[in-house]
Design a protein around this motif. Structure first.
Motif, short mmCIF file in Angstrom:
data_model
loop_
_atom_site.label_atom_id
_atom_site.label_comp_id
_atom_site.label_asym_id
_atom_site.label_seq_id
_atom_site.Cartn_x
_atom_site.Cartn_y
_atom_site.Cartn_z
N PHE A 154 0.81 -1.22 0.00
CA PHE A 154 0.00 0.00 0.00
C PHE A 154 0.84 1.27 0.00
N PRO A 155 1.97 1.34 0.72
CA PRO A 155 2.75 2.57 0.66
C PRO A 155 3.25 2.90 -0.75
N ALA A 156 3.70 1.90 -1.48
CA ALA A 156 4.18 2.14 -2.85
C ALA A 156 3.03 2.60 -3.75
N ALA A 157 1.87 1.97 -3.61
CA ALA A 157 0.71 2.36 -4.42
C ALA A 157 0.24 3.76 -4.03
N LEU A 158 0.23 4.06 -2.74
CA LEU A 158 -0.18 5.39 -2.29
C LEU A 158 0.75 6.46 -2.84
N ASP A 159 2.07 6.24 -2.75
CA ASP A 159 3.02 7.19 -3.32
C ASP A 159 2.78 7.38 -4.81
N ALA A 160 2.51 6.29 -5.51
CA ALA A 160 2.27 6.36 -6.95
C ALA A 160 0.99 7.11 -7.28
N LEU A 161 -0.04 6.95 -6.45
CA LEU A 161 -1.29 7.69 -6.67
C LEU A 161 -1.06 9.20 -6.52
N PHE A 162 -0.19 9.58 -5.59
CA PHE A 162 0.14 11.00 -5.45
C PHE A 162 0.91 11.51 -6.66
N VAL A 163 1.77 10.68 -7.23
CA VAL A 163 2.47 11.05 -8.46
C VAL A 163 1.46 11.20 -9.59
N ALA A 164 0.53 10.26 -9.70
CA ALA A 164 -0.50 10.33 -10.74
C ALA A 164 -1.32 11.60 -10.59
#
Length: 149
Positions: A122-132
């Motif tokens: 989840f941390p990696a996906a959350l960081d990626a959602l912020f990039v998106a």
């Protein structure tokens, strides 16, 4: 008669020179990102100019130019891989934009990232959602909102 292609690829000639691969890679990068890539070559010129050339020749000239997957699919796979790395936000930003350039919708990018929570956490996906979110906002500000799929 000699086989003109590498086993399994059906596309690239064994006789391709580095210059041909470089030219193909630069053209493919421009098609994907809308930029020439000269800034990458310039940024690495004083530290690792060969590395920049490898990015163009191998990454874009060979891999991104292969048949078998369309660019939209390749870019969504790239986004997934970068999410799983968890430490490549700059590249993730570029490749989310490239996925949108190649026909992926905003929703497809989001779903790809969310899917990676199962594999990258989840941390990696959350960081990626912020990039998106950053990429989507920049496009909206520039007047080129991503497609809503």
């Amino acid at each position: 008669m000699a086989d003109e292609t590498r086993p399994g690829d059906g596309f690239l000639s064994r006789d391709d020179t580095g210059d041909e691969r470089l030219a193909r890679g630069k053209a493919q990068l421009a098609r994907i990102t809308g930029r020439s890539g000269e800034e990458v070559m310039a940024a690495l010129a004083d530290v690792a100019p060969d590395f920049a050339r490898y990015i163009f020749e191998f990454g874009y000239g060979d891999i991104y130019s292969r048949p078998g997957l369309d660019l939209r699919t390749r870019l969504l796979a790239t986004v997934a891989g970068l999410v799983c790395l968890g430490h490549a936000q700059r590249e993730l930003e570029v490749h989310i934009g490239s996925a949108l350039n190649c026909g992926a919708s905003r929703q497809e990018v989001i779903e790809t990232i969310m899917q990676m929570a199962l594999y990258a956490g989840f941390p990696a996906a959350l960081d990626a959602l912020f990039v998106a979110r950053k990429v989507f906002a920049a496009r909206e500000e520039a007047g080129t909102p991503p497609a809503q799929g």
